[in-house]
Enzyme design. Structure first.
Site, PDB file in Angstrom:
ATOM      1  N   LEU A 128     -18.422  10.707   7.121  1.00  0.00           N
ATOM      2  CA  LEU A 128     -19.023  12.052   7.114  1.00  0.00           C
ATOM      3  C   LEU A 128     -17.937  13.063   6.808  1.00  0.00           C
ATOM      4  O   LEU A 128     -16.863  12.987   7.397  1.00  0.00           O
ATOM      5  CB  LEU A 128     -19.569  12.393   8.502  1.00  0.00           C
ATOM      6  CG  LEU A 128     -20.749  11.612   9.070  1.00  0.00           C
ATOM      7  CD1 LEU A 128     -20.939  11.987  10.537  1.00  0.00           C
ATOM      8  CD2 LEU A 128     -22.020  11.919   8.288  1.00  0.00           C
ATOM      9  N   HIS A 129     -18.192  13.971   5.907  1.00  0.00           N
ATOM     10  CA  HIS A 129     -17.203  15.039   5.700  1.00  0.00           C
ATOM     11  C   HIS A 129     -17.811  16.343   5.185  1.00  0.00           C
ATOM     12  O   HIS A 129     -17.141  17.348   5.092  1.00  0.00           O
ATOM     13  CB  HIS A 129     -16.096  14.575   4.745  1.00  0.00           C
ATOM     14  CG  HIS A 129     -16.549  14.493   3.314  1.00  0.00           C
ATOM     15  ND1 HIS A 129     -17.317  13.478   2.841  1.00  0.00           N
ATOM     16  CD2 HIS A 129     -16.349  15.329   2.262  1.00  0.00           C
ATOM     17  CE1 HIS A 129     -17.568  13.662   1.566  1.00  0.00           C
ATOM     18  NE2 HIS A 129     -17.012  14.783   1.173  1.00  0.00           N
TER      19      HIS A 129
END
Ligand code: UD1
Length: 377
Positions: free
Chosen positions: A216-217
């Site tokens: 996730l970013h």
């Protein structure tokens, strides 16, 4: 004939992690064309050892010929530093009597767009690899980067049919469009045997197909405490049934610490929180995962090529083929939907996918042929 005159000089620009695996096979394929001189330029958008350096070794990629060291910053700052750096490079090369005849950019990061803009302003033609992808969501910086880059490129290399439709609709002529397949899948196919022979799984105490991988970013998932907490809660709950490997992007780690979510999540049963991994270790774990949960564009495609279920934490995708033909499902950032999809995977009712046409490991060869055939002015 003078050899310098006979050469076609290409500036091949990379900047951030997802660029490296796309450019590596192109550079290799260009080596088959002795009259093409490819100069590798790294803007330095990503500079950490584990977001950048490790990839050059893993991908067997030559070290950059030029490093601009632009680093992190606000979008305007980062973009302007790349613009200045690439402009100076192109001007210097022309003054030295070895002008670049074309610039090659890949993907959709800030470096891609800035390099393309700097080049076109100096009338250096631009080839864009992974052209035509559209999420139709202009709140994503990558969507702006894609639109701007394509609009100034005269050679557009496309990975899936939706990209061709988008570019036609935007008025590009047929002669500029090349449906060549997916260079990132070239790298995946080339390195999969080596990745699987790594000890990554054993070192992490994992069984093949007995764990989940999470990345996730994106700001929409990690910048709001409530959203990030909701996602992490479902992941921690799932980890009790299926171990979960989470290599954490620096931006996400910073947010987890800031929102006071880090300690509890890391201590949850079944969670293996790791720093970002190199290409081979990461491919070793994704290729043998039971399920992938991600907001990365590239990983949706890799999961599709690998036939691994992929729960995509986004409301939309610029890569619709991964949903229509592949293994991806758009989950948005709704924890309940994530939980339902994870359950479908665990009880074996999740859909099967297939790998799209031309994702055959030869996209870069096609691109190099076309680039080499284009005689500079
Ligand atoms: C960039 C790309 C994104 C891609 C992602 C893959 C843009 C707009 N975004 O996002 O499309 O999916 O790379 O990783 O180009 N940082 C470090 N070390 C680094 C680089 C960054 O610690 O080597 C931290 C910094 O705090 C920085 C933040 O990460 O401010 C964001 O970096 P940036 O390059 O702006 O964007 P990414 O989120 O990495």
């Amino acid at each position: 004939m003078n050899r310098a005159l006979a050469e076609t000089n290409l500036a091949c620009v990379v900047g951030a992690r997802p660029n490296f695996m796309k450019m590596a096979p192109i550079l290799r394929a260009l080596e088959r064309h002795p009259r093409v001189r490819a100069v590798l330029v790294h803007t330095g958008q990503h500079y950490d050892e584990n977001l950048s350096d490790v990839f050059f070794d893993d991908l067997d990629m030559k070290r950059p010929d030029v490093c601009l060291e632009v680093g992190s910053g606000r979008h305007g700052e980062q973009t302007s530093r790349v613009l200045e750096g690439i402009e100076a490079l192109l001007l210097r090369a022309a003054a030295d009597g070895r002008p670049f005849h074309r610039i090659v950019v890949v993907g959709d990061v800030n470096s891609t767009m800035a390099a393309a803009l700097a080049a076109i302003k100096l009338q250096v033609p631009v080839a864009h690899v992974e052209a035509g992808l559209r999420s139709f969501d202009r709140s994503m910086p990558e969507e702006i980067n894609r639109i701007v880059t394509d609009s100034v490129s005269d050679m557009l290399f496309v990975s899936e049919p939706s990209g061709m439709e988008n570019l036609r609709r935007e008025g590009h002529s047929e002669s500029q469009l090349h449906l060549v397949g997916n260079v990132m899948i070239d790298t995946l196919m080339c390195l999969l045997p080596r990745a699987k022979s790594q000890d990554a799984l054993t070192n992490l105490g994992l069984e093949p197909h007995g764990y989940a991988v999470v990345t996730l970013h994106r700001p929409a998932n990690v910048d709001e405490p409530e959203t990030l907490r909701g996602i992490l809660d479902v992941l921690a709950e799932t980890a009790q049934k299926l171990p979960l490997v989470f290599p954490v992007h620096p931006r996400t780690l910073e947010r987890m610490k800031r929102f006071d979510l880090q300690d509890r999540f890391r201590a949850s049963t079944g969670v293996r929180q790791l720093p970002p991994l190199g290409y081979l270790d990461f491919l070793a774990i994704t290729s043998q995962a039971r399920v992938i949960v991600t907001d990365s564009g590239g990983l949706q495609e890799e999961a599709t090529a690998l036939g691994i279920p992929c729960l995509t934490m986004r409301p939309n995708t610029e890569r619709p083929i991964t949903v229509e033909e592949g293994t991806s499902t758009l989950v948005g950032n709704d924890p309940a939907r994530l939980r339902n999809c994870l359950e479908a995977v665990l009880c074996g009712t999740y859909k099967q996918g297939r790998s799209p046409a031309l994702w055959d490991g030869k996209a870069a060869l096609r691109i190099a042929e076309i680039l080499a055939a284009c005689i500079h002015r």
